[in-house]
Design a protein around this motif. Structure first.
Motif, PDB file in Angstrom:
ATOM      1  N   TYR A 285      -6.336   4.055   6.445  1.00  0.00           N
ATOM      2  CA  TYR A 285      -5.033   3.810   5.821  1.00  0.00           C
ATOM      3  C   TYR A 285      -3.903   3.786   6.835  1.00  0.00           C
ATOM      4  CZ  TYR A 285      -7.533   3.951   1.513  1.00  0.00           C
ATOM      5  OH  TYR A 285      -8.417   3.651   0.507  1.00  0.00           O
ATOM      6  N   ILE A 288      -3.966   0.154   7.431  1.00  0.00           N
ATOM      7  CA  ILE A 288      -3.292  -0.501   6.302  1.00  0.00           C
ATOM      8  C   ILE A 288      -1.777  -0.452   6.488  1.00  0.00           C
ATOM      9  CG2 ILE A 288      -2.808  -0.318   3.828  1.00  0.00           C
ATOM     10  CD1 ILE A 288      -5.519  -1.442   4.283  1.00  0.00           C
ATOM     11  N   TYR A 289      -1.275   0.721   6.867  1.00  0.00           N
ATOM     12  CA  TYR A 289       0.164   0.861   7.100  1.00  0.00           C
ATOM     13  C   TYR A 289       0.624  -0.083   8.213  1.00  0.00           C
ATOM     14  CZ  TYR A 289       4.392   2.733   9.249  1.00  0.00           C
ATOM     15  OH  TYR A 289       5.625   2.847   9.816  1.00  0.00           O
ATOM     16  N   LEU A 416      -4.324   4.794  -3.913  1.00  0.00           N
ATOM     17  CA  LEU A 416      -3.409   3.808  -3.326  1.00  0.00           C
ATOM     18  C   LEU A 416      -3.003   2.766  -4.356  1.00  0.00           C
ATOM     19  CD1 LEU A 416      -2.035   2.711  -0.705  1.00  0.00           C
ATOM     20  CD2 LEU A 416      -4.055   1.282  -0.410  1.00  0.00           C
ATOM     21  N   VAL A 453       0.725   4.695   0.291  1.00  0.00           N
ATOM     22  CA  VAL A 453       0.180   5.249   1.537  1.00  0.00           C
ATOM     23  C   VAL A 453       0.574   6.713   1.681  1.00  0.00           C
ATOM     24  CG1 VAL A 453       0.278   5.100   4.054  1.00  0.00           C
ATOM     25  CG2 VAL A 453       0.047   3.019   2.705  1.00  0.00           C
ATOM     26  N   VAL A 456      -1.743   8.783  -0.371  1.00  0.00           N
ATOM     27  CA  VAL A 456      -3.066   8.893   0.262  1.00  0.00           C
ATOM     28  C   VAL A 456      -3.051   9.953   1.364  1.00  0.00           C
ATOM     29  CG1 VAL A 456      -4.717   7.688   1.742  1.00  0.00           C
ATOM     30  CG2 VAL A 456      -3.816   6.556  -0.287  1.00  0.00           C
TER      31      VAL A 456
END
Length: 492
Positions: A285, A288-289, A416, A453, A456
């Motif tokens: 993640y 992902i960010y 998420l 995010v 998460v």
């Protein structure tokens, strides 16, 4: 074994770990070149299976490897796993279409399932208990370097030669490992009259593979609350329950529940499960960010993991040396998990305008924690397990980490999606970020995704905080328990 033989064997062990770590990181970099050559029309749709086929095969074989080591000896199983991995690598390099490559990746994965686990078993036989922390530190060093070297090597081969060299590279290294292991390694394990619980191995392999498929399909191919995912989840629960029943009734189970009677193993196994679950909310993640919120290109996002790799190398090396000199392991383990918890909390404070150096510092803290945790739990399990169950204990700790990562990926994926969509206007989905949209609408989607995010990372921090509490109850003892009287030997 002579000291020279042990040194040669340990070089082979480290090279095997390098093969395992590189293979997990090198394929993704070459994926676009693979698709462009083998199947430019439909290859992109089948691309995820290059990773999934390997993971499914490796996870399915993992529980069986430990029992085979205890029955036939770690050396023989080690040679077989490396040989199978090299066979799969050669076939992958020669693949002529995506179907062949995916199938050959599964063959490679069957061997790869033993590359990490069986190698750790061999290293445990070669290393005295008090020196296993140093070996764990070396493992952390290799894992950290692999995070960086894998993508870089993949890019070099793809840009200057051909993607096929990412598989050819394994062959000369693996052949050296095979020859050196066959000549140098002399282990007095295995050769006992045992039954192998193939039914139990099949049940846990099916359950683990189905869990990985649920994680792969959930939220992507099918919605998490779709009938398909819910049905597969129900079937997976049944398979895990059947496996548990089999382990309670089998004469010689593939995963003996008697391991949980030992106070160290009783805490270490769930501790590793939580660590795998928490880490699934970290690295993935963060990427992902970087890509969806910060707008970093996919090829550059991997470079942001360099500080984490440095942290892993530094902390793993220092803690391994100190523990090898007699320091207690528990403070390092607790400190490592506390660092991981702190890193998750820091990552939960990321914003769209957060500087790159702040993110790098957060990842360095995570790497410091991961480096201390990585080898210590494995070392404690190996030092606590009876020698006749060293293989089963080692693969069990690896297996629960894989399951934890799969559960974490599924759980955090649901969190998420739910958290992101709760901040979006009705009918808008986060996936629309990939399409062209007005700046104001795009900003709303980015802010919503950033909120998801945050959820998460905070959830992952909660998981790691629970792991810290659990680690407080862990007993650490350098003494190996005595084995029961050995069954009749049939040769080594």
């Amino acid at each position: 074994m002579t000291q020279a033989q042990k040194r040669i064997a340990m070089i082979g062990v480290l090279l095997t770990l390098i093969l395992a770590v590189l293979d997990q990181n090198i394929v993704a970099t070459a994926s676009w070149s693979i698709v462009r050559e083998l199947d430019p029309v439909h290859g992109l749709e089948r691309l995820p299976w290059l990773v999934t086929a390997y993971s499914l095969a490796a996870t399915a074989a993992l529980p069986l490897y430990g029992k085979l080591c205890d029955v036939y000896g770690a050396k023989h199983v080690y040679l077989g796993a490396v040989g199978l991995f090299l066979t799969g690598s050669a076939l992958c390099a020669l693949a002529q279409d995506m179907g062949q490559l995916i199938a050959f990746r599964a063959v490679q994965g069957l061997g790869g399932g033993g590359l990490m686990s069986v190698t750790m078993i061999v290293a445990a036989h070669l290393t005295p208990p008090q020196q296993r922390a140093s070996a764990g530190g070396a493992g952390g060093l290799i894992a950290g370097l692999g995070l960086v070297a894998g993508p870089l090597l993949g890019g070099v081969f793809t840009d200057h030669t051909t993607w096929r060299w990412i598989f050819y590279l394994n062959l000369p290294v693996g052949l050296f490992v095979l020859v050196s292991a066959a000549i140098a390694i002399r282990l007095g394990d295995g050769g006992l009259r045992h039954r192998i619980d193939y039914l139990g191995a099949g049940l846990i392999a099916a359950a683990a593979c189905l869990l990985l498929l649920i994680v792969e399909w959930g939220g992507k191919t099918y919605a998490w609350d779709s009938a398909t995912i819910l049905s597969l989840t129900g079937l997976d629960v049944v398979l895990f329950a059947a496996f548990a029943w089999r382990q309670l009734t089998a004469a010689e189970p593939i995963l003996p529940f008697s391991l949980f009677r030992h106070p160290t193993l009783r805490i270490a196994l769930p501790l590793q499960l939580l660590t795998g679950l928490g880490m699934a909310g970290g690295i993935f993640y963060t990427v992902i960010y970087l890509q969806a919120v910060a707008g970093v290109k996919a090829t550059e996002s991997g470079l942001y993991l360099i500080p984490m790799a440095i942290g892993m190398v530094v902390s793993g090396t220092i803690s391994g040396v100190l523990i090898g000199r007699g320091r207690d392991t528990k403070p390092f383990l607790i400190a490592g998990m506390a660092c991981m918890t702190a890193a998750m909390v820091l990552l939960s404070r990321l914003e769209t305008a957060t500087s790159a150096w702040t993110l790098r510092l957060d990842l360095f803290v995570m790497g410091v924690g991961f480096g201390m945790v990585l080898g210590i739990v494995v070392m404690l399990v190996q030092n606590s397990a009876p020698r006749s169950q060293l293989g089963v204990a080692t693969t069990s700790i690896r297996f629960v980490q894989v399951l934890g990562s799969a559960l974490g990926a599924a759980t955090f994926g649901i969190l998420l999606n739910r958290a992101t969509e709760s901040h979006l206007p009705p009918g808008t989905r986060a996936g629309s970020l990939a399409r062209a949209m007005p700046p104001e609408a795009r900003a709303r989607v980015v802010d919503a995704l950033l909120s998801g995010v945050h959820v998460v990372f905070l959830s992952a921090a909660g998981v790691m905080a629970l792991a810290v509490l659990l680690a407080l109850f862990l007993r650490t003892s350098p003494a190996l328990p005595a084995d029961p009287p050995a069954p009749q030997r049939v040769g080594v």
